[in-house]
Design a protein around this motif. Structure first.
Motif, PDB file in Angstrom:
ATOM      1  N   ARG A 193     143.773  -5.373  27.721  1.00 11.61           N
ATOM      2  CA  ARG A 193     144.164  -6.553  26.968  1.00 11.61           C
ATOM      3  C   ARG A 193     143.048  -6.957  26.004  1.00 11.61           C
ATOM      4  O   ARG A 193     141.866  -6.680  26.229  1.00 11.61           O
ATOM      5  N   TYR A 194     143.473  -7.657  24.943  1.00  9.56           N
ATOM      6  CA  TYR A 194     142.527  -7.988  23.880  1.00  9.56           C
ATOM      7  C   TYR A 194     141.359  -8.836  24.371  1.00  9.56           C
ATOM      8  O   TYR A 194     140.235  -8.693  23.881  1.00  9.56           O
ATOM      9  N   GLN A 195     141.612  -9.709  25.363  1.00  7.94           N
ATOM     10  CA  GLN A 195     140.521 -10.550  25.865  1.00  7.94           C
ATOM     11  C   GLN A 195     139.407  -9.694  26.486  1.00  7.94           C
ATOM     12  O   GLN A 195     138.219  -9.989  26.312  1.00  7.94           O
ATOM     13  N   LYS A 198     137.532  -7.430  23.723  1.00 11.77           N
ATOM     14  CA  LYS A 198     136.548  -8.166  22.911  1.00 11.77           C
ATOM     15  C   LYS A 198     135.189  -8.246  23.597  1.00 11.77           C
ATOM     16  O   LYS A 198     134.147  -8.243  22.930  1.00 11.77           O
ATOM     17  N   THR A 199     135.198  -8.307  24.904  1.00  8.64           N
ATOM     18  CA  THR A 199     133.935  -8.449  25.634  1.00  8.64           C
ATOM     19  C   THR A 199     133.383  -7.112  26.118  1.00  8.64           C
ATOM     20  O   THR A 199     132.210  -7.026  26.481  1.00  8.64           O
ATOM     21  N   LYS A 259     138.119  -8.212  17.098  1.00  6.53           N
ATOM     22  CA  LYS A 259     137.575  -9.392  17.762  1.00  6.53           C
ATOM     23  C   LYS A 259     138.147 -10.692  17.197  1.00  6.53           C
ATOM     24  O   LYS A 259     137.941 -11.758  17.758  1.00  6.53           O
ATOM     25  N   LYS A 262     144.605 -10.299  18.193  1.00  7.85           N
ATOM     26  CA  LYS A 262     145.140 -10.020  19.521  1.00  7.85           C
ATOM     27  C   LYS A 262     145.624  -8.573  19.548  1.00  7.85           C
ATOM     28  O   LYS A 262     146.805  -8.285  19.367  1.00  7.85           O
TER      29      LYS A 262
END
Length: 273
Positions: A193-195, A198-199, A259, A262
């Motif tokens: 997932r995009y969340q 990103k990290t 970043k 989504k």
């Protein structure tokens, strides 16, 4: 390969010419389509004409101009030999040898090979998302409702996997739906997932599939990741344009800031191993 419809796009049933006894609308539309695709890459060729299935004087003149531009005998007639030259970009995209020692390299090089042959949709009978490239990616389907970004992605994965003797359908079902692939990714636990992406950018690998998320279970566009750089990914994607549309008209190499978006990522790792 599972997706072989492109082979039908390489053939005409009979020689086509003005007032020809063996003319048929489908073959004439194919010829007119390729004349227009050629004209897009060679705008001074004079090969553009209407796509209506009628081999009239305009089509004949476009064929003359194409033949002249390619230093061929100027007959105004399209037999299989002339058609072979018209459709050579499609044949090269699907049949030229592709190098790579790993599946990921093969996916990237296959996508790059398609890109350099300029896949582009046409408007036929007032329907966008039409033409030989779209039909090849979409197993014969075409027309305004047939968004072809996933068809393009699966054609690339299929072609590359087949070189390694693998069946891409062990990774995902044959589909034209981003939602179907996204859902399969969730079920198989291979969708980042995009969340999380990103990290932890290390989870994103070249040759994986990106899916632009509208809602957690609704995705609107897809393509192939070719590189990851800090905040951005490089991609090769179909049915897009310079603005990154999910219903554009070509295959393009694009840059996307994952970043600030989504974007979920579907891993092909299980097919790699």
């Amino acid at each position: 390969m599972q997706k072989t419809f492109y082979q039908k796009e390489l053939l005409i049933k009979a020689t086509q010419q003005r007032k020809g006894a063996n003319n048929n609308k489908k073959d004439v539309e194919k010829i007119q389509s390729w004349l227009n695709l050629f004209a897009m890459q060679n705008p001074n060729s004079g090969a553009a004409a209407g796509i209506d299935g009628d081999f009239g004087p305009a089509t004949e003149k476009a064929v003359f101009n194409f033949q002249k531009f390619k230093s061929l005998p100027q007959t105004g007639v399209v037999d299989q030999n002339v058609f072979d030259i018209l459709v050579s970009p499609l044949k090269k995209a699907f049949e030229d040898p592709v190098s790579g020692s790993s599946l990921r390299e093969l996916v990237l090089n296959t996508a790059k090979n398609h890109l350099k042959n300029h896949p582009f949709e046409l408007v036929i009978n007032n329907q966008s998302n039409s033409g030989p490239w779209v039909r090849s990616y979409m197993d014969g389907n075409e027309g305004t409702p047939w968004f072809w970004c996933m068809g393009f992605v699966q054609a690339i994965i299929d072609q590359a996997a087949s070189i390694k003797g693998e069946n891409f359908k062990t990774l995902m079902p044959l589909t034209y739906s981003c939602d179907t692939v996204g859902t399969v990714g969730i079920q198989k636990k291979i969708l980042t997932r995009y969340q999380v992406a990103k990290t932890n950018p290390a989870l994103i690998k070249p040759a994986d599939i990106f899916l632009i998320q509208k809602t957690p279970n609704d995705w609107v566009h897809t393509g192939i990741v070719t590189a990851v750089h800090d905040d951005v990914i490089e991609t090769i994607e179909g049915n897009t344009n310079a603005d990154g549309s999910s219903n554009g008209n070509s295959v393009m190499n694009r840059i996307r800031n994952y970043k600030q978006s989504k974007i979920d990522f579907f891993s092909i790792e299980s097919l790699v191993v």
